[in-house]
Design a protein around this motif. Sequence first.
Motif, PDB file in Angstrom:
ATOM      1  N   ASP A 272       0.854  -1.349  -0.152  1.00 41.08           N
ATOM      2  CA  ASP A 272      -0.114  -0.008   0.045  1.00 41.08           C
ATOM      3  C   ASP A 272       0.765   1.112  -0.292  1.00 41.08           C
ATOM      4  N   PHE A 273       2.068   1.163   0.467  1.00 40.53           N
ATOM      5  CA  PHE A 273       2.869   2.429   0.675  1.00 40.53           C
ATOM      6  C   PHE A 273       3.590   2.566  -0.419  1.00 40.53           C
ATOM      7  N   THR A 274       3.550   1.777  -1.360  1.00 39.22           N
ATOM      8  CA  THR A 274       4.349   1.830  -2.703  1.00 39.22           C
ATOM      9  C   THR A 274       3.005   2.455  -3.651  1.00 39.22           C
ATOM     10  N   ARG A 275       2.076   1.564  -3.603  1.00 39.50           N
ATOM     11  CA  ARG A 275       0.831   1.920  -4.334  1.00 39.50           C
ATOM     12  C   ARG A 275       0.111   3.321  -4.215  1.00 39.50           C
ATOM     13  N   PHE A 276       0.270   3.694  -3.066  1.00 38.17           N
ATOM     14  CA  PHE A 276      -0.246   5.203  -2.646  1.00 38.17           C
ATOM     15  C   PHE A 276       0.871   6.363  -2.629  1.00 38.17           C
ATOM     16  N   ALA A 277       2.315   6.038  -3.012  1.00 37.96           N
ATOM     17  CA  ALA A 277       2.980   7.033  -2.785  1.00 37.96           C
ATOM     18  C   ALA A 277       2.607   8.112  -3.579  1.00 37.96           C
ATOM     19  N   GLY A 278       2.785   9.449  -2.992  1.00 36.30           N
ATOM     20  CA  GLY A 278       2.418  10.575  -3.875  1.00 36.30           C
ATOM     21  C   GLY A 278       1.241  11.137  -3.060  1.00 36.30           C
TER      22      GLY A 278
ATOM     23  N   ARG B  31       3.226  14.025   2.845  1.00 31.67           N
ATOM     24  CA  ARG B  31       3.184  13.405   1.349  1.00 31.67           C
ATOM     25  C   ARG B  31       3.840  12.047   1.646  1.00 31.67           C
ATOM     26  N   LEU B  32       3.049  10.956   1.249  1.00 29.94           N
ATOM     27  CA  LEU B  32       4.037   9.717   1.227  1.00 29.94           C
ATOM     28  C   LEU B  32       4.923   9.458   0.111  1.00 29.94           C
ATOM     29  N   LEU B  33       6.020   9.415   0.354  1.00 35.93           N
ATOM     30  CA  LEU B  33       7.185   9.190  -0.659  1.00 35.93           C
ATOM     31  C   LEU B  33       7.311   7.691  -0.880  1.00 35.93           C
ATOM     32  N   GLY B  34       6.932   6.469  -0.208  1.00 34.96           N
ATOM     33  CA  GLY B  34       6.894   5.303  -0.597  1.00 34.96           C
ATOM     34  C   GLY B  34       7.619   4.600   0.639  1.00 34.96           C
ATOM     35  N   ILE B  35       8.268   3.401   0.210  1.00 33.78           N
ATOM     36  CA  ILE B  35       8.680   2.708   1.295  1.00 33.78           C
ATOM     37  C   ILE B  35       9.972   1.968   0.767  1.00 33.78           C
ATOM     38  N   ALA B  36      11.173   2.109   1.684  1.00 37.29           N
ATOM     39  CA  ALA B  36      12.351   1.387   0.940  1.00 37.29           C
ATOM     40  C   ALA B  36      12.443   0.085   1.096  1.00 37.29           C
ATOM     41  N   GLU B  37      13.324  -0.703   0.511  1.00 33.95           N
ATOM     42  CA  GLU B  37      13.532  -1.843   0.655  1.00 33.95           C
ATOM     43  C   GLU B  37      13.867  -2.469   1.863  1.00 33.95           C
ATOM     44  N   ASN B  38      14.218  -1.535   2.881  1.00 29.48           N
ATOM     45  CA  ASN B  38      14.923  -2.128   4.400  1.00 29.48           C
ATOM     46  C   ASN B  38      13.517  -1.952   5.210  1.00 29.48           C
ATOM     47  N   GLY B  39      12.193  -1.224   4.756  1.00 27.59           N
ATOM     48  CA  GLY B  39      10.965  -1.424   5.363  1.00 27.59           C
ATOM     49  C   GLY B  39      10.820   0.033   5.817  1.00 27.59           C
ATOM     50  N   VAL B  40      11.412   0.913   5.621  1.00 28.15           N
ATOM     51  CA  VAL B  40      11.519   2.480   6.092  1.00 28.15           C
ATOM     52  C   VAL B  40      10.428   3.249   5.208  1.00 28.15           C
ATOM     53  N   VAL B  41       9.397   3.692   5.873  1.00 28.94           N
ATOM     54  CA  VAL B  41       8.187   4.365   4.976  1.00 28.94           C
ATOM     55  C   VAL B  41       8.707   6.042   5.242  1.00 28.94           C
TER      56      VAL B  41
END
Length: 175
Positions: free
Chosen positions: A102-108, A128-138
Amino acid sequence: MHDEDEIGPVHSGVAAKIEALVDPAIEAMGYGLVRVQYTGGQRPTLQIMAERHDGVPMSVDDCAEISRAVSALLDVEDPISDAYHLEVSSPGIDRPLTRKADFTRFAGFEVRIDADRLIEGRKRFRGRLLGIAENGVVRVRDGETEFQIPFNAIARAKLILTDDLMKAGSDALKN
């Protein structure tokens, strides 16, 4: 459904039992389980929140179909001994964010996040949601400040209803 890719601690009790019971049936019907919540009190309520896998907005008929299937399963298994109200709903446009995807899908989009511990001196974040990193940081940007919130520290997260979100929702309906 619940694993390390979902928000909050692994829940136990009634909600976990119900999630394990209804998730396979809901998935087989072409829906994804977004959230299961059970609230007690004078009028206990079991909330099942689902969305369609095909991206089409949920209809009343979709909710009714899920309600009938879930009711049948719950009648057989009887995981709740007391009387309760079953509520089946879609996540809506200002939906909760419950999975890493969801944190990738709704980035922006604008988001509100409540953490279960202090992060950079605070527990509540909005931006503003910038996404989620591979290490699990939102990653969330509030003005000029970027916050990095560990996924496993998120107690609740949801989209904020904005003009951008409304436009994206109406654009999705046109496609």
